[in-house]
Design an enzyme around this catalytic site. Sequence first.
Site, mmCIF file in Angstrom:
data_model
loop_
_atom_site.group_PDB
_atom_site.id
_atom_site.type_symbol
_atom_site.label_atom_id
_atom_site.label_comp_id
_atom_site.label_asym_id
_atom_site.label_seq_id
_atom_site.Cartn_x
_atom_site.Cartn_y
_atom_site.Cartn_z
ATOM 1 N N ARG A 120 -1.042 -9.311 13.291
ATOM 2 C CA ARG A 120 -1.579 -8.338 12.326
ATOM 3 C C ARG A 120 -2.144 -8.949 11.182
ATOM 4 O O ARG A 120 -3.758 -8.493 10.849
ATOM 5 C CB ARG A 120 -0.471 -7.599 12.039
ATOM 6 C CG ARG A 120 0.001 -6.552 12.694
ATOM 7 C CD ARG A 120 1.519 -6.118 12.547
ATOM 8 N NE ARG A 120 1.768 -5.324 11.381
ATOM 9 C CZ ARG A 120 2.771 -4.957 10.577
ATOM 10 N NH1 ARG A 120 3.892 -5.868 10.963
ATOM 11 N NH2 ARG A 120 2.864 -4.157 9.491
ATOM 12 N N LYS A 159 0.919 -1.363 0.091
ATOM 13 C CA LYS A 159 -0.215 -0.079 -0.098
ATOM 14 C C LYS A 159 0.982 1.019 -0.165
ATOM 15 O O LYS A 159 0.630 2.401 -0.819
ATOM 16 C CB LYS A 159 -0.971 0.160 1.305
ATOM 17 C CG LYS A 159 -1.741 -1.173 1.224
ATOM 18 C CD LYS A 159 -2.978 -0.871 2.416
ATOM 19 C CE LYS A 159 -2.265 -0.991 3.695
ATOM 20 N NZ LYS A 159 -1.986 -2.315 4.135
#
Length: 191
Positions: free
Chosen positions: A145, A13
């Site tokens: 995560r 990202k």
Amino acid sequence: MNIVIFGAPGSGKGTQSAKIIDKYGLFHISTGEVLRGHIKRGTELGVIADSFISKGNLIPDDLMIRILEDVLDNEPAATKGVVFDGFPRTIPQAKALKEMLEKRGTSLHAVIGLEVPEEELTRRMLLRGKETGRADDTPETIANRLKVYHSQTHPLKEYYTSTGEYVAIPGDGVVDEIFAAITDGIDGRQK
Ligand code: AMP
């Protein structure tokens, strides 16, 4: 033009956001970077954020939404259009984003979803941890995560598919080829 760049941790990202803002002249908001900035400066918010980030957990929605709204209110450059990187990460955040944009007379152009196999995500994050020393790129935190991503963030793919805003991009390959697919996706939706 406002764009969400969406994907698991390690999906690229940040890398692709930098290229998108360059090409389209948009403002980049990475909520992870905003939080890491607070941690580095030792602010009160940084202390709170660190207690979540260091374990690989998400900052609570109400706090995270307030932080984002604060950035939008205090960054004049955000009015030219934003690449939202790392936000939204939950359905309540997605609903809040829609409201925040509506309140400012604008909307989302597309949600670019970077799709990368799990082994590759882990490989990239471990490498980044080694190269940059990023504190939450450790094997234990990475595992949590990814777990948090699957339970809380991945449902957004279905959410944004149902609104017609989701554009799937294979994110496992050469950076420039992935970027070309992203620009095709963005331009294909040009109104
Ligand atoms: P990132 O740099 O996007 O990978 O974010 C790093 C960490 O910051 C995440 O693992 C979360 O702990 C926290 N974080 C970033 N963005 C958000 C968000 N939208 N909601 C909750 N927590 C966030």
